[in-house]
Motif scaffolding. Structure first.
Motif: not given
Length: 538
Positions: A170-178, A459-466
């Motif tokens: 899960l990408d919960a970074t402030e700027t979507g860094e992943l 992408m199959q296993n990456l989700l945004p969380a912010g």
């Protein structure tokens, strides 16, 4: 230092802001193991390391928030009741607002929110199912056939690296860094009207045009003392800085009104003797920034026993510290822009201390004092910049102005989606931008959060969380606030656990009616609100 062996968990969450914390709590409640990483010392993001008290909608005390977010808010109030010498009046307030600020029904110190978040996570740390990695930022990632297999984190302190891996990331970074690190398709900046069909979209796509960031700070006022800081390095530059649409120099009390764009002059009165119980925050009536001392006050001295606090404590997150000179996303100059944003904030403080007009006809408030003990920093600024806009995934479904704008919809009724996984409410509220835009502030409707905006197209296993969900530059302005970020993170955490439990893909959950119904029932069972009652936007 040598690279440390890979750490594995069911779910890896990169970024410990409100979305990351909510995602972790959901996944842990579902019985999953979690690794949660965060660049800064404090978990909580915009509420803590960025020092911004909660921006919330009018009905927050009655409905329109997840049960877990309410536990966070209740925990903050209970912390003050247990530990602070509140007045009898404050103790009797069931909806205590410690700062009596006008941006939120619960303006509080960031350190208190940190304590409550740590308390919420504590049992999961004891169980061993949660591991929190502080002072770590993502620097690279590995993928195989549309799946993230590993994320490499780097220590901010010594540069050492650590690999983390999970079935879901899960990408919960402030700027979507992943997103760039994993090759996930994303959009950044302001889309064109041709791309989105939005009335207020730009004529041409501008990837570099994002909402201003702000480097916030906390102050109080000590009458009769001089706490004037050394003249900041860039003060002369900022003292002469005047955006074309501002109507005055940025370092002043004058500027555009966010909703009308009329040039107005605000007041600033550190000695104000107001009644903290006389007004409540109500975003329908306005933004509440007419008197800046009260606007984002995070602790009112008159809520405490007489003599305990000599001054109110105030968070400075005002238009005058919006940094307009460049974006920090996808640019080699990010570090320089961040330092210049810090210089702008220090310059604003110096101007307040030395030049700001006083009601008595004098100039400057030398008694203004930076409160680094409140922000947890030696220099008095927040630990992290307040980021308003992120990279955003290219998603199965994108929320646009046409879904949220009262004018475009033709009514003020809530925006509904069949795949709702949460609710949110805020005006489409964009601060001035790095591309030279003035405020964009559009009356908006309460909205449901569609599952489709959490699903990357590939992408199959990456989700945004912010803030990196499938919104536009415009609708990000409504999705970027505290309770919405929490709701997005919680939905992502439950979704990842649900998919692992049933061995299904997130897209299958959205596109298979029985699975979607089961997932929505699970969310409801755990206190996630999916729909609004009959209310009207503003």
């Amino acid at each position: 230092m040598p690279r440390v062996h890979q750490i594995q968990a069911d779910i890896v969450i990169i970024g410990g802001g409100l979305g990351g914390v909510a995602a972790a709590l959901a996944a842990l409640r579902a019985g999953r193991t979690v690794v949660l990483s965060e660049q800064y010392d404090w978990l909580g993001g915009q509420l803590t390391s960025q020092a911004v008290p909660a921006d919330e909608h009018t009905w927050i005390e009655q409905f329109g928030a997840n049960a877990s977010y309410r536990r966070l808010r209740d925990g903050i109030r209970d912390y003050y009741r247990r530990n602070y010498p509140l007045t009898d009046r404050a103790l009797r307030e069931p909806r205590l607002n410690p700062g009596a600020g006008l941006v939120s029904r619960i303006c509080a110190e960031p350190r208190v929110a940190v304590a409550v978040i740590d308390e919420m996570l504590a049992p999961h740390l004891s169980s061993g199912r949660l591991r929190v990695l502080r002072g770590m930022r993502p620097v690279s990632a590995a993928t195989e056939t549309d799946r993230v297999t590993e994320v490499v984190l780097e220590s901010v302190a010594d540069g050492s690296t650590l690999a983390v891996a999970g079935e879901f990331v899960l990408d919960a970074t402030e700027t979507g860094e992943l997103l760039p690190l994993t090759g996930t398709e994303y959009v950044v900046g302001a889309e064109s009207r041709e791309m989105t069909g939005e009335p207020n979209a730009a004529d041409a796509y501008r990837p570099d045009n994002v909402q201003a960031l702000s480097w916030c700070f906390v102050i109080d006022h000590v009458e009769g003392e001089d706490h004037t800081i050394e003249k900041p390095r860039d003060y002369d530059y900022w003292a002469g800085y005047q955006p074309d649409f501002w109507g005055a120099r940025l370092l002043s009390l004058t500027g555009p009104h966010p909703r009308t764009l009329e040039i107005v002059t605000r007041t600033f009165t550190p000695t104000i003797d107001d009644d903290p119980f006389a007004r409540i925050a109500d975003q329908r009536a306005g933004g509440g920034d007419e008197e800046l001392w009260i606007f984002r006050r995070i602790l009112s001295r008159k809520a405490l026993e007489p003599g305990f606090l000599d001054s109110d404590i105030v968070l400075v997150n005002w238009p005058m510290i919006d940094y307009l000179d460049g974006s920090v996303i996808d640019t080699p100059d990010a570090a320089d822009h961040l330092e210049r944003a810090r210089q702008l904030s220090l310059s604003m403080l110096y101007w307040l201390q030395t030049e700001a007009p006083r009601p008595d006809g004098g100039s400057g408030w030398p008694g203004l004092r930076l409160r680094g003990d409140i922000t947890g920093t030696p220099d008095g600024l927040a630990q992290a910049p307040y980021i308003r806009e992120s990279r955003r995934i290219v998603s199965e479904f994108t929320v646009t102005e046409n879904h949220l704008s009262v004018a475009v919809k033709g009514d003020a009724l809530p925006a509904t989606f069949p795949d709702s996984v949460g609710v949110g409410m805020y005006r489409i509220d964009l601060h001035p931008s790095t591309g030279g835009d003035n405020y964009i502030d559009v009356p908006s409707v309460p909205f449901e959060i569609p599952l489709g905006c959490l699903l990357p197209v590939r992408m199959q296993n990456l989700l945004p969380a912010g803030k990196n969900v499938g919104t536009t530059h415009l609708t990000n302005g409504a999705f970027r606030l505290h309770p919405v970020e929490w709701a997005i993170g919680e939905a992502a955490g439950w979704l990842a656990a649900f998919c692992l439990d049933r061995a299904v893909d997130p897209r299958a959950v959205r596109n298979t009616p029985p699975l979607l119904e089961e997932f929505q029932s699970l969310l409801t069972l755990h206190g996630v609100e999916l729909h609004w009652p009959d209310v009207s936007g503003y």
